[in-house]
Design a protein around this motif. Structure first.
Motif, PDB file in Angstrom:
ATOM      1  N   PHE A   8      45.364  49.530  47.678  1.00  0.00           N
ATOM      2  CA  PHE A   8      44.140  49.916  48.304  1.00  0.00           C
ATOM      3  C   PHE A   8      43.001  49.056  47.590  1.00  0.00           C
ATOM      4  O   PHE A   8      43.301  48.864  46.208  1.00  0.00           O
ATOM      5  N   LEU A   9      42.264  48.459  48.245  1.00  0.00           N
ATOM      6  CA  LEU A   9      40.977  47.793  47.649  1.00  0.00           C
ATOM      7  C   LEU A   9      39.876  48.195  48.362  1.00  0.00           C
ATOM      8  O   LEU A   9      39.651  48.324  49.356  1.00  0.00           O
ATOM      9  N   ALA A  10      38.975  48.503  47.313  1.00  0.00           N
ATOM     10  CA  ALA A  10      37.544  48.921  47.689  1.00  0.00           C
ATOM     11  C   ALA A  10      36.549  48.070  46.991  1.00  0.00           C
ATOM     12  O   ALA A  10      36.737  47.454  45.749  1.00  0.00           O
ATOM     13  N   TYR A  11      35.531  47.493  47.946  1.00  0.00           N
ATOM     14  CA  TYR A  11      34.648  46.493  47.067  1.00  0.00           C
ATOM     15  C   TYR A  11      33.384  46.398  47.882  1.00  0.00           C
ATOM     16  O   TYR A  11      33.054  46.932  49.010  1.00  0.00           O
ATOM     17  N   ASN A  12      32.307  46.076  46.988  1.00  0.00           N
ATOM     18  CA  ASN A  12      30.940  45.966  47.408  1.00  0.00           C
ATOM     19  C   ASN A  12      31.017  44.769  47.980  1.00  0.00           C
ATOM     20  O   ASN A  12      30.821  43.548  47.329  1.00  0.00           O
ATOM     21  N   SER A  13      30.734  44.520  49.556  1.00  0.00           N
ATOM     22  CA  SER A  13      30.656  43.023  50.032  1.00  0.00           C
ATOM     23  C   SER A  13      29.320  42.612  49.702  1.00  0.00           C
ATOM     24  O   SER A  13      29.086  41.381  50.300  1.00  0.00           O
ATOM     25  N   ASN A  14      28.421  43.117  49.559  1.00  0.00           N
ATOM     26  CA  ASN A  14      27.004  42.525  49.350  1.00  0.00           C
ATOM     27  C   ASN A  14      26.345  42.791  48.011  1.00  0.00           C
ATOM     28  O   ASN A  14      25.507  43.661  47.699  1.00  0.00           O
ATOM     29  N   TYR A  15      27.159  42.447  46.923  1.00  0.00           N
ATOM     30  CA  TYR A  15      26.693  42.443  45.592  1.00  0.00           C
ATOM     31  C   TYR A  15      25.291  42.129  45.267  1.00  0.00           C
ATOM     32  O   TYR A  15      25.026  41.186  45.976  1.00  0.00           O
ATOM     33  N   SER A  16      24.628  42.591  44.335  1.00  0.00           N
ATOM     34  CA  SER A  16      22.966  42.357  44.257  1.00  0.00           C
ATOM     35  C   SER A  16      22.759  41.033  44.122  1.00  0.00           C
ATOM     36  O   SER A  16      21.805  40.286  44.372  1.00  0.00           O
ATOM     37  N   ILE A  17      23.835  40.120  43.426  1.00  0.00           N
ATOM     38  CA  ILE A  17      23.642  38.663  43.320  1.00  0.00           C
ATOM     39  C   ILE A  17      24.681  38.139  44.170  1.00  0.00           C
ATOM     40  O   ILE A  17      25.825  38.155  43.936  1.00  0.00           O
ATOM     41  N   SER A  18      24.317  37.800  45.465  1.00  0.00           N
ATOM     42  CA  SER A  18      24.946  37.464  46.546  1.00  0.00           C
ATOM     43  C   SER A  18      26.212  36.479  46.300  1.00  0.00           C
ATOM     44  O   SER A  18      27.212  36.503  46.830  1.00  0.00           O
ATOM     45  N   PHE A  19      25.811  35.392  45.202  1.00  0.00           N
ATOM     46  CA  PHE A  19      26.873  34.404  44.960  1.00  0.00           C
ATOM     47  C   PHE A  19      27.974  35.083  44.203  1.00  0.00           C
ATOM     48  O   PHE A  19      29.237  34.334  43.825  1.00  0.00           O
ATOM     49  N   LEU A  20      27.737  36.306  43.485  1.00  0.00           N
ATOM     50  CA  LEU A  20      28.910  37.065  43.013  1.00  0.00           C
ATOM     51  C   LEU A  20      29.702  37.986  43.824  1.00  0.00           C
ATOM     52  O   LEU A  20      30.597  38.619  43.133  1.00  0.00           O
ATOM     53  N   SER A  21      29.512  37.887  45.084  1.00  0.00           N
ATOM     54  CA  SER A  21      30.072  38.831  46.112  1.00  0.00           C
ATOM     55  C   SER A  21      31.388  38.277  46.515  1.00  0.00           C
ATOM     56  O   SER A  21      31.635  37.004  46.422  1.00  0.00           O
ATOM     57  N   PRO A  22      32.455  39.264  46.842  1.00  0.00           N
ATOM     58  CA  PRO A  22      32.267  40.646  46.703  1.00  0.00           C
ATOM     59  C   PRO A  22      32.810  40.928  45.047  1.00  0.00           C
ATOM     60  O   PRO A  22      33.232  40.099  44.463  1.00  0.00           O
ATOM     61  N   SER A  23      32.331  42.230  44.972  1.00  0.00           N
ATOM     62  CA  SER A  23      32.766  42.782  43.657  1.00  0.00           C
ATOM     63  C   SER A  23      33.585  44.115  43.882  1.00  0.00           C
ATOM     64  O   SER A  23      33.447  44.915  44.806  1.00  0.00           O
ATOM     65  N   ILE A  24      34.692  44.132  42.921  1.00  0.00           N
ATOM     66  CA  ILE A  24      35.596  44.879  43.062  1.00  0.00           C
ATOM     67  C   ILE A  24      35.223  46.643  42.607  1.00  0.00           C
ATOM     68  O   ILE A  24      34.661  46.775  41.511  1.00  0.00           O
ATOM     69  N   VAL A  25      35.187  47.423  43.488  1.00  0.00           N
ATOM     70  CA  VAL A  25      35.021  48.745  43.023  1.00  0.00           C
ATOM     71  C   VAL A  25      36.183  49.671  42.530  1.00  0.00           C
ATOM     72  O   VAL A  25      36.244  50.424  41.632  1.00  0.00           O
ATOM     73  N   GLY A  26      37.374  49.350  43.263  1.00  0.00           N
ATOM     74  CA  GLY A  26      38.734  49.826  42.745  1.00  0.00           C
ATOM     75  C   GLY A  26      39.687  49.046  43.314  1.00  0.00           C
ATOM     76  O   GLY A  26      39.662  48.515  44.613  1.00  0.00           O
ATOM     77  N   LEU A  27      40.878  48.979  42.480  1.00  0.00           N
ATOM     78  CA  LEU A  27      42.115  48.271  43.157  1.00  0.00           C
ATOM     79  C   LEU A  27      43.333  48.864  42.593  1.00  0.00           C
ATOM     80  O   LEU A  27      43.572  49.160  41.392  1.00  0.00           O
ATOM     81  N   TYR A  28      44.074  49.383  43.593  1.00  0.00           N
ATOM     82  CA  TYR A  28      45.433  50.134  43.135  1.00  0.00           C
ATOM     83  C   TYR A  28      46.500  49.529  43.973  1.00  0.00           C
ATOM     84  O   TYR A  28      46.486  49.252  45.232  1.00  0.00           O
ATOM     85  N   VAL A  29      47.798  49.294  43.231  1.00  0.00           N
ATOM     86  CA  VAL A  29      48.714  48.611  44.145  1.00  0.00           C
ATOM     87  C   VAL A  29      50.059  49.476  43.825  1.00  0.00           C
ATOM     88  O   VAL A  29      49.813  50.422  43.241  1.00  0.00           O
TER      89      VAL A  29
END
Length: 197
Positions: free
Chosen positions: A85-106
């Protein structure tokens, strides 16, 4: 008698056609929803996500304070298989740092996040002030087997959440899919307008 049998056959055939139609529409509607939102890849099925009493549908706006806790999820899974399960912000506030992980579960064996291995624990949406609406994508991928949770690169994602290399991650860990997915929107809360101050 032949006429009755013929009419019954036609009704049964039409019923079968009608029952098959929603499945086709559902697959097309997922693709249409994702195409309209300019999101790739398109999942095979919509991931059921709930934040307490809030049922997430693709594109729903969710207030950050309503998504603080780890959501419950649901999808059609194959018993005995493992998922990520992967959740991420596809348009983090600083675009070149996107995407940013919100949660990652394996190593999900089914659809219970609590019974999986947390690699990057759930942070919930946290859009920055002035960034407008942020899009959060939640996907489930099928694993080819158990993932070694002592892998240093994997463990680094708890801290290194920015510029997450989704395609490399999927390839490195032999994931396929996404088999299920959805997305929601969230923005920095505006509690009072300047007129009220």
């Amino acid at each position: 008698m032949k006429l009755v049998l013929a009419c019954t056959a036609v009704v049964l055939l039409l019923s079968a056609v009608e029952l098959a139609r929603p499945m086709r529409r559902r697959k097309n509607s997922i693709a249409q929803i994702y195409r309209a939102a300019n999101i790739t890849p398109v999942p095979e099925q919509i991931l059921q996500v709930n934040f307490g009493g809030i049922k997430v549908t693709p594109g729903l706006e969710v207030a950050p304070e309503d998504a603080v806790d780890l959501p419950t999820i649901g999808f059609d899974f194959i018993p005995g298989c493992y998922y990520t399960f992967l959740a991420y912000n596809s348009n983090y506030s600083i675009s070149f740092l996107s995407p940013s992980i919100v949660g990652l579960y394996v190593n999900l064996n089914g659809d219970m996040l609590a019974d999986s291995s947390a690699i990057a624990t759930w942070l919930g949406p946290s859009p920055s002030p002035g960034t407008g609406i942020n899009r959060y994508i939640l996907n489930v991928y099928k694993q080819s087997g158990l993932i070694d949770t002592t892998d240093e690169q994997l463990l680094s994602y708890q801290i290194d959440r920015l510029r997450f290399p989704i395609d490399d991650f999927v390839a490195t860990y032999g994931l396929s899919g996404p088999v299920a997915g959805t997305f929601f929107l969230s923005q920095y809360p505006v509690f009072a307008s300047e007129d009220c101050l």
